[in-house]
Design a protein around this motif. Structure first.
Motif, PDB file in Angstrom:
ATOM      1  N   ASP A   1     -12.772 -23.231 -10.364  1.00 34.84           N
ATOM      2  CA  ASP A   1     -12.228 -24.465 -10.915  1.00 34.84           C
ATOM      3  C   ASP A   1     -12.321 -25.551  -9.851  1.00 34.84           C
ATOM      4  O   ASP A   1     -11.755 -25.426  -8.760  1.00 34.84           O
ATOM      5  CB  ASP A   1     -10.773 -24.246 -11.317  1.00 34.84           C
ATOM      6  CG  ASP A   1     -10.133 -25.484 -11.935  1.00 34.84           C
ATOM      7  OD1 ASP A   1     -10.829 -26.505 -12.091  1.00 34.84           O
ATOM      8  OD2 ASP A   1      -8.931 -25.417 -12.246  1.00 34.84           O
ATOM      9  N   LEU A   2     -13.040 -26.629 -10.169  1.00 35.78           N
ATOM     10  CA  LEU A   2     -13.230 -27.698  -9.195  1.00 35.78           C
ATOM     11  C   LEU A   2     -12.049 -28.670  -9.126  1.00 35.78           C
ATOM     12  O   LEU A   2     -12.025 -29.539  -8.256  1.00 35.78           O
ATOM     13  CB  LEU A   2     -14.509 -28.470  -9.504  1.00 35.78           C
ATOM     14  CG  LEU A   2     -15.823 -27.701  -9.312  1.00 35.78           C
ATOM     15  CD1 LEU A   2     -17.014 -28.606  -9.628  1.00 35.78           C
ATOM     16  CD2 LEU A   2     -15.942 -27.150  -7.903  1.00 35.78           C
ATOM     17  N   GLY A   3     -11.086 -28.502 -10.009  1.00 34.21           N
ATOM     18  CA  GLY A   3      -9.942 -29.403 -10.017  1.00 34.21           C
ATOM     19  C   GLY A   3      -9.248 -29.536  -8.664  1.00 34.21           C
ATOM     20  O   GLY A   3      -8.962 -30.657  -8.216  1.00 34.21           O
ATOM     21  N   PRO A   4      -8.952 -28.438  -7.975  1.00 36.38           N
ATOM     22  CA  PRO A   4      -8.259 -28.537  -6.688  1.00 36.38           C
ATOM     23  C   PRO A   4      -9.080 -29.218  -5.590  1.00 36.38           C
ATOM     24  O   PRO A   4      -8.528 -29.535  -4.530  1.00 36.38           O
ATOM     25  CB  PRO A   4      -7.988 -27.067  -6.324  1.00 36.38           C
ATOM     26  CG  PRO A   4      -7.997 -26.343  -7.636  1.00 36.38           C
ATOM     27  CD  PRO A   4      -9.048 -27.037  -8.435  1.00 36.38           C
ATOM     28  N   TYR A   5     -10.370 -29.421  -5.842  1.00 44.14           N
ATOM     29  CA  TYR A   5     -11.235 -30.002  -4.816  1.00 44.14           C
ATOM     30  C   TYR A   5     -11.504 -31.486  -5.055  1.00 44.14           C
ATOM     31  O   TYR A   5     -12.373 -32.069  -4.403  1.00 44.14           O
ATOM     32  CB  TYR A   5     -12.558 -29.238  -4.753  1.00 44.14           C
ATOM     33  CG  TYR A   5     -12.386 -27.777  -4.438  1.00 44.14           C
ATOM     34  CD1 TYR A   5     -12.177 -27.352  -3.135  1.00 44.14           C
ATOM     35  CD2 TYR A   5     -12.420 -26.820  -5.453  1.00 44.14           C
ATOM     36  CE1 TYR A   5     -12.016 -26.003  -2.841  1.00 44.14           C
ATOM     37  CE2 TYR A   5     -12.252 -25.476  -5.176  1.00 44.14           C
ATOM     38  CZ  TYR A   5     -12.048 -25.078  -3.872  1.00 44.14           C
ATOM     39  OH  TYR A   5     -11.870 -23.746  -3.590  1.00 44.14           O
ATOM     40  N   LYS A   6     -10.759 -32.087  -5.969  1.00 44.98           N
ATOM     41  CA  LYS A   6     -10.942 -33.510  -6.235  1.00 44.98           C
ATOM     42  C   LYS A   6     -10.688 -34.319  -4.974  1.00 44.98           C
ATOM     43  O   LYS A   6      -9.687 -34.138  -4.284  1.00 44.98           O
ATOM     44  CB  LYS A   6      -9.991 -33.968  -7.341  1.00 44.98           C
ATOM     45  CG  LYS A   6     -10.137 -35.435  -7.706  1.00 44.98           C
ATOM     46  CD  LYS A   6      -9.180 -35.819  -8.831  1.00 44.98           C
ATOM     47  CE  LYS A   6      -9.312 -37.296  -9.169  1.00 44.98           C
ATOM     48  NZ  LYS A   6      -8.368 -37.688 -10.254  1.00 44.98           N
ATOM     49  N   ALA A   7     -11.622 -35.206  -4.668  1.00 47.64           N
ATOM     50  CA  ALA A   7     -11.498 -36.015  -3.445  1.00 47.64           C
ATOM     51  C   ALA A   7     -10.392 -37.048  -3.608  1.00 47.64           C
ATOM     52  O   ALA A   7     -10.113 -37.531  -4.710  1.00 47.64           O
ATOM     53  CB  ALA A   7     -12.825 -36.707  -3.135  1.00 47.64           C
ATOM     54  N   ARG A   8      -9.778 -37.382  -2.502  1.00 43.12           N
ATOM     55  CA  ARG A   8      -8.766 -38.428  -2.503  1.00 43.12           C
ATOM     56  C   ARG A   8      -9.433 -39.795  -2.674  1.00 43.12           C
ATOM     57  O   ARG A   8     -10.448 -40.082  -2.044  1.00 43.12           O
ATOM     58  CB  ARG A   8      -7.982 -38.395  -1.196  1.00 43.12           C
ATOM     59  CG  ARG A   8      -7.050 -37.202  -1.068  1.00 43.12           C
ATOM     60  CD  ARG A   8      -6.569 -37.041   0.340  1.00 43.12           C
ATOM     61  NE  ARG A   8      -7.685 -36.685   1.225  1.00 43.12           N
ATOM     62  CZ  ARG A   8      -7.549 -36.461   2.530  1.00 43.12           C
ATOM     63  NH1 ARG A   8      -6.364 -36.581   3.096  1.00 43.12           N
ATOM     64  NH2 ARG A   8      -8.596 -36.143   3.271  1.00 43.12           N
ATOM     65  N   LEU A   9      -8.866 -40.615  -3.537  1.00 47.05           N
ATOM     66  CA  LEU A   9      -9.417 -41.944  -3.773  1.00 47.05           C
ATOM     67  C   LEU A   9      -9.100 -42.858  -2.592  1.00 47.05           C
ATOM     68  O   LEU A   9      -8.125 -42.640  -1.864  1.00 47.05           O
ATOM     69  CB  LEU A   9      -8.836 -42.544  -5.051  1.00 47.05           C
ATOM     70  CG  LEU A   9      -9.208 -41.832  -6.351  1.00 47.05           C
ATOM     71  CD1 LEU A   9      -8.488 -42.493  -7.521  1.00 47.05           C
ATOM     72  CD2 LEU A   9     -10.703 -41.842  -6.569  1.00 47.05           C
TER      73      LEU A   9
END
Length: 206
Positions: A186-194
């Motif tokens: 799941d790539l959700g936890p790897y979302k980059a900080r804006l």
């Protein structure tokens, strides 16, 4: 031989999407990337396939081991099914297309021009191209788009045979392929900080 991704960060349009993505694949393994639309699945696959640079991190795989299949099928419209597969086999320096014609149920369409195929038939031909590359790592972005249930099952059998022969598969798909052995990331936890809003960045442009 393996595919190893370590602390990968990637962007689209200069804006960071993912950061810190890490995983490894060894022969016989499949990994499915999951996450909501826009989370960066396509960007991650394109980066791993070498189609765009990474912002940070490391992608380790031997040269000329990855075959990529994206949303476009990579077909020559005026060439027949046979001619398309023969072209790609020549590009990759492999011999024989019969196994691809048979496994993707294209034998009866062998002489038909790609431009005269249905959307599902074009997708099957595009996926058959993977089988003539001779490359062990398949990187696939929504490979079952336009396929009916029978063709999805056909494709799953092809992937399973590829894994059994020592290949690897990295896929982004929302469709259940019937590959219980495939791991899911799941790539959700790897979302980059804006970027910091105080910098003048407007999130509406994402």
């Amino acid at each position: 031989m393996s595919l190893k991704v370590t602390d990968l960060a990637c962007a689209r349009g200069g804006l960071p999407l993912l950061e810190g993505v890490s995983f490894a694949l060894v022969p016989g393994q499949a990994l499915v990337l999951r996450g909501p639309n826009g989370c960066g699945k396509t960007t991650a696959l394109r980066t791993i396939a070498g189609l765009q640079p990474a912002m940070a991190g490391q992608i380790d795989s031997p040269p000329d081991t990855i075959a990529y299949a994206g949303h476009a099928d990579g077909l020559k419209a005026t060439l027949s099914v046979t001619e398309n597969l023969t072209f790609w086999a020549a590009i990759y320096g492999t011999n024989g297309i019969d196994h691809a014609l048979d496994r993707m149920n294209l034998r009866q369409l062998a002489d038909r021009a790609a431009q005269n195929l249905s959307a599902g038939q074009k997708r099957r031909l595009g996926l058959a191209r993977l089988m003539v590359t001779g490359r062990p790592v398949w990187v696939l972005d929504e490979p079952t788009v336009s396929l009916d249930a029978a063709s999805v099952a056909l494709f799953a059998d092809v992937v399973r045979a590829h894994l059994a022969a020592g290949g690897m598969a990295l896929m982004a798909t929302h469709i259940e392929l019937g590959l219980p052995e495939a791991r899911v990331l799941d790539l959700g936890p790897y979302k980059a900080r804006l970027p910091d809003p105080s910098s003048g960045f407007d999130e509406a442009f994402l």
